[in-house]
Design a protein around this motif. Structure first.
Motif, PDB file in Angstrom:
ATOM      1  N   TRP A   1      28.847 -17.560   6.791  1.00 43.88           N
ATOM      2  CA  TRP A   1      29.438 -18.118   5.581  1.00 43.88           C
ATOM      3  C   TRP A   1      30.271 -19.324   5.979  1.00 43.88           C
ATOM      4  O   TRP A   1      31.167 -19.225   6.806  1.00 43.88           O
ATOM      5  CB  TRP A   1      30.315 -17.087   4.876  1.00 43.88           C
ATOM      6  CG  TRP A   1      31.055 -17.642   3.681  1.00 43.88           C
ATOM      7  CD1 TRP A   1      30.589 -18.581   2.802  1.00 43.88           C
ATOM      8  CD2 TRP A   1      32.379 -17.329   3.246  1.00 43.88           C
ATOM      9  NE1 TRP A   1      31.542 -18.849   1.840  1.00 43.88           N
ATOM     10  CE2 TRP A   1      32.639 -18.104   2.083  1.00 43.88           C
ATOM     11  CE3 TRP A   1      33.360 -16.456   3.728  1.00 43.88           C
ATOM     12  CZ2 TRP A   1      33.856 -18.026   1.394  1.00 43.88           C
ATOM     13  CZ3 TRP A   1      34.565 -16.386   3.032  1.00 43.88           C
ATOM     14  CH2 TRP A   1      34.810 -17.153   1.880  1.00 43.88           C
ATOM     15  N   ILE A   2      29.946 -20.467   5.393  1.00 40.48           N
ATOM     16  CA  ILE A   2      30.690 -21.690   5.674  1.00 40.48           C
ATOM     17  C   ILE A   2      31.495 -22.044   4.424  1.00 40.48           C
ATOM     18  O   ILE A   2      30.931 -22.522   3.427  1.00 40.48           O
ATOM     19  CB  ILE A   2      29.745 -22.852   6.059  1.00 40.48           C
ATOM     20  CG1 ILE A   2      28.914 -22.453   7.285  1.00 40.48           C
ATOM     21  CG2 ILE A   2      30.546 -24.119   6.334  1.00 40.48           C
ATOM     22  CD1 ILE A   2      27.884 -23.490   7.690  1.00 40.48           C
ATOM     23  N   PRO A   3      32.801 -21.804   4.424  1.00 42.03           N
ATOM     24  CA  PRO A   3      33.632 -22.123   3.259  1.00 42.03           C
ATOM     25  C   PRO A   3      33.665 -23.626   2.999  1.00 42.03           C
ATOM     26  O   PRO A   3      33.346 -24.431   3.887  1.00 42.03           O
ATOM     27  CB  PRO A   3      35.019 -21.588   3.652  1.00 42.03           C
ATOM     28  CG  PRO A   3      34.754 -20.609   4.753  1.00 42.03           C
ATOM     29  CD  PRO A   3      33.563 -21.145   5.489  1.00 42.03           C
ATOM     30  N   PRO A   4      34.078 -24.046   1.797  1.00 37.93           N
ATOM     31  CA  PRO A   4      34.167 -25.478   1.490  1.00 37.93           C
ATOM     32  C   PRO A   4      35.147 -26.202   2.413  1.00 37.93           C
ATOM     33  O   PRO A   4      36.046 -25.577   2.989  1.00 37.93           O
ATOM     34  CB  PRO A   4      34.678 -25.492   0.033  1.00 37.93           C
ATOM     35  CG  PRO A   4      34.417 -24.129  -0.497  1.00 37.93           C
ATOM     36  CD  PRO A   4      34.467 -23.195   0.665  1.00 37.93           C
ATOM     37  N   ALA A   5      34.977 -27.490   2.527  1.00 40.02           N
ATOM     38  CA  ALA A   5      35.888 -28.299   3.341  1.00 40.02           C
ATOM     39  C   ALA A   5      37.320 -28.127   2.840  1.00 40.02           C
ATOM     40  O   ALA A   5      37.575 -28.157   1.631  1.00 40.02           O
ATOM     41  CB  ALA A   5      35.482 -29.768   3.284  1.00 40.02           C
ATOM     42  N   GLY A   6      38.237 -27.928   3.776  1.00 33.68           N
ATOM     43  CA  GLY A   6      39.636 -27.749   3.416  1.00 33.68           C
ATOM     44  C   GLY A   6      40.043 -26.304   3.244  1.00 33.68           C
ATOM     45  O   GLY A   6      41.225 -25.994   3.134  1.00 33.68           O
ATOM     46  N   ILE A   7      39.052 -25.405   3.217  1.00 29.58           N
ATOM     47  CA  ILE A   7      39.329 -23.974   3.038  1.00 29.58           C
ATOM     48  C   ILE A   7      39.225 -23.256   4.379  1.00 29.58           C
ATOM     49  O   ILE A   7      38.246 -23.412   5.106  1.00 29.58           O
ATOM     50  CB  ILE A   7      38.363 -23.337   2.023  1.00 29.58           C
ATOM     51  CG1 ILE A   7      38.622 -23.892   0.629  1.00 29.58           C
ATOM     52  CG2 ILE A   7      38.486 -21.826   2.037  1.00 29.58           C
ATOM     53  CD1 ILE A   7      39.986 -23.547   0.047  1.00 29.58           C
ATOM     54  N   VAL A   8      40.241 -22.477   4.687  1.00 28.01           N
ATOM     55  CA  VAL A   8      40.265 -21.680   5.907  1.00 28.01           C
ATOM     56  C   VAL A   8      40.395 -20.211   5.524  1.00 28.01           C
ATOM     57  O   VAL A   8      41.247 -19.843   4.701  1.00 28.01           O
ATOM     58  CB  VAL A   8      41.451 -22.080   6.820  1.00 28.01           C
ATOM     59  CG1 VAL A   8      41.547 -21.143   8.014  1.00 28.01           C
ATOM     60  CG2 VAL A   8      41.288 -23.517   7.288  1.00 28.01           C
ATOM     61  N   VAL A   9      39.531 -19.378   6.096  1.00 26.51           N
ATOM     62  CA  VAL A   9      39.616 -17.933   5.905  1.00 26.51           C
ATOM     63  C   VAL A   9      40.130 -17.334   7.208  1.00 26.51           C
ATOM     64  O   VAL A   9      39.554 -17.572   8.276  1.00 26.51           O
ATOM     65  CB  VAL A   9      38.241 -17.330   5.548  1.00 26.51           C
ATOM     66  CG1 VAL A   9      38.366 -15.822   5.320  1.00 26.51           C
ATOM     67  CG2 VAL A   9      37.662 -18.005   4.309  1.00 26.51           C
ATOM     68  N   GLU A  10      41.236 -16.604   7.130  1.00 27.61           N
ATOM     69  CA  GLU A  10      41.797 -16.018   8.344  1.00 27.61           C
ATOM     70  C   GLU A  10      40.792 -15.093   9.008  1.00 27.61           C
ATOM     71  O   GLU A  10      40.132 -14.289   8.345  1.00 27.61           O
ATOM     72  CB  GLU A  10      43.092 -15.275   8.027  1.00 27.61           C
ATOM     73  CG  GLU A  10      44.232 -16.213   7.651  1.00 27.61           C
ATOM     74  CD  GLU A  10      45.583 -15.516   7.622  1.00 27.61           C
ATOM     75  OE1 GLU A  10      45.642 -14.306   7.932  1.00 27.61           O
ATOM     76  OE2 GLU A  10      46.569 -16.183   7.276  1.00 27.61           O
ATOM     77  N   LYS A  11      40.700 -15.216  10.338  1.00 23.88           N
ATOM     78  CA  LYS A  11      39.658 -14.501  11.073  1.00 23.88           C
ATOM     79  C   LYS A  11      39.859 -12.994  11.040  1.00 23.88           C
ATOM     80  O   LYS A  11      38.913 -12.229  10.843  1.00 23.88           O
ATOM     81  CB  LYS A  11      39.621 -14.996  12.524  1.00 23.88           C
ATOM     82  CG  LYS A  11      39.106 -16.426  12.654  1.00 23.88           C
ATOM     83  CD  LYS A  11      39.029 -16.861  14.108  1.00 23.88           C
ATOM     84  CE  LYS A  11      38.480 -18.279  14.226  1.00 23.88           C
ATOM     85  NZ  LYS A  11      38.405 -18.712  15.638  1.00 23.88           N
ATOM     86  N   GLN A  12      41.093 -12.560  11.252  1.00 22.09           N
ATOM     87  CA  GLN A  12      41.323 -11.112  11.214  1.00 22.09           C
ATOM     88  C   GLN A  12      41.617 -10.684   9.782  1.00 22.09           C
ATOM     89  O   GLN A  12      42.438 -11.292   9.098  1.00 22.09           O
ATOM     90  CB  GLN A  12      42.469 -10.690  12.125  1.00 22.09           C
ATOM     91  CG  GLN A  12      42.578  -9.164  12.215  1.00 22.09           C
ATOM     92  CD  GLN A  12      43.642  -8.700  13.178  1.00 22.09           C
ATOM     93  OE1 GLN A  12      44.812  -8.965  12.970  1.00 22.09           O
ATOM     94  NE2 GLN A  12      43.233  -7.998  14.230  1.00 22.09           N
ATOM     95  N   ILE A  13      40.927  -9.655   9.351  1.00 23.50           N
ATOM     96  CA  ILE A  13      41.076  -9.158   7.991  1.00 23.50           C
ATOM     97  C   ILE A  13      41.717  -7.779   8.047  1.00 23.50           C
ATOM     98  O   ILE A  13      41.216  -6.876   8.719  1.00 23.50           O
ATOM     99  CB  ILE A  13      39.703  -9.089   7.283  1.00 23.50           C
ATOM    100  CG1 ILE A  13      39.082 -10.494   7.239  1.00 23.50           C
ATOM    101  CG2 ILE A  13      39.845  -8.527   5.881  1.00 23.50           C
ATOM    102  CD1 ILE A  13      37.664 -10.510   6.719  1.00 23.50           C
ATOM    103  N   MET A  14      42.807  -7.629   7.344  1.00 26.17           N
ATOM    104  CA  MET A  14      43.570  -6.394   7.378  1.00 26.17           C
ATOM    105  C   MET A  14      43.106  -5.439   6.274  1.00 26.17           C
ATOM    106  O   MET A  14      42.508  -5.863   5.282  1.00 26.17           O
ATOM    107  CB  MET A  14      45.064  -6.700   7.195  1.00 26.17           C
ATOM    108  CG  MET A  14      45.628  -7.670   8.222  1.00 26.17           C
ATOM    109  SD  MET A  14      45.593  -7.009   9.905  1.00 26.17           S
ATOM    110  CE  MET A  14      46.942  -5.834   9.794  1.00 26.17           C
ATOM    111  N   PRO A  15      43.407  -4.150   6.422  1.00 31.44           N
ATOM    112  CA  PRO A  15      43.093  -3.204   5.352  1.00 31.44           C
ATOM    113  C   PRO A  15      44.023  -3.422   4.164  1.00 31.44           C
ATOM    114  O   PRO A  15      45.106  -4.002   4.311  1.00 31.44           O
ATOM    115  CB  PRO A  15      43.342  -1.839   5.997  1.00 31.44           C
ATOM    116  CG  PRO A  15      44.362  -2.111   7.054  1.00 31.44           C
ATOM    117  CD  PRO A  15      44.035  -3.485   7.576  1.00 31.44           C
TER     118      PRO A  15
END
Length: 216
Positions: free
Chosen positions: A38-52
């Protein structure tokens, strides 16, 4: 002695066949799920670690300054996570710089613990993120490994691929033109068949359609 050796060989073959019947990442498979990133739009960052996500804690997955967490999104699963998305663009005027982030159907989150379930999103979600904003999204995903543990406070996840499994893609297409209420688990019966390495039959599709109609 020969009988014992033959029995052991047959058991080994049966065990191998059983292990191979699970698609990668599904059911009891020890492999990672397959698909495209999944490649988010330019300028968008999704944190790598996902918490419960702990739905019983009103302060969990809550954005800074917010009175409460956002409503849970997703469609009825045992994998409950808090996905964090940031818009790194500088603040603009009015609506300038707002990005509609499409979280794609078929996106998988991978458990960091082998004992926990992976999760899959079956219906796409869209969230608006303002420039400079950090959005925390409580999400409920359908589990891909029913024999493993559901989300606990010790669970940790990371972003996986968008599934390329043919039966999963058919299921996603089936749900795409339907109204799926929040936290409805109609798709879980289809996912259950995929976990076992089986195609989704017409009876299962008909059952899912009936469940969706009853929940409207």
């Amino acid at each position: 002695m020969r009988t014992q050796i033959l029995a052991a060989l047959l058991l080994a073959v049966a065990s191998a066949a059983h292990a191979q019947s699970y698609p990668p990442g599904w059911g009891d498979s020890t492999q990672l799920p397959t698909g495209t990133p999944w490649i988010p739009p330019a300028g968008i960052v999704v944190e790598k670690q996902i918490m419960p996500y702990n739905m019983f804690d009103e302060d969990d997955c809550k954005e800074e300054g917010a009175k409460s967490a956002r409503p849970l999104i997703g469609h009825g699963g045992m994998v409950q996570i808090c996905m964090v998305i940031r818009n790194t663009n500088p603040r603009g005027r009015g609506d300038e710089g707002i990005i509609d982030v499409i979280i794609p159907a078929g996106l998988i989150v991978i458990s960091e613990r082998s004992s926990d379930q992976h999760g899959i999103l079956l219906v796409k979600q869209v969230v608006q993120v303002r420039p400079g904003q950090k959005v925390q999204l409580p999400m409920s995903l359908i589990c891909m490994n029913s024999s493993k543990d559901h989300t606990s406070l010790e669970s940790r996840y990371r972003l996986g691929p968008i599934t390329d499994h043919p039966e999963a893609r058919k299921l996603i297409a089936f749900l795409a033109d339907k109204r799926v209420p929040v936290n409805n688990a109609a798709g879980s019966s289809g996912v259950g068949r995929i976990q076992r390495g089986k195609p989704i039959d017409q009876l299962t599709y008909d059952t899912m359609a009936s469940e969706l109609e009853r929940d409207l």
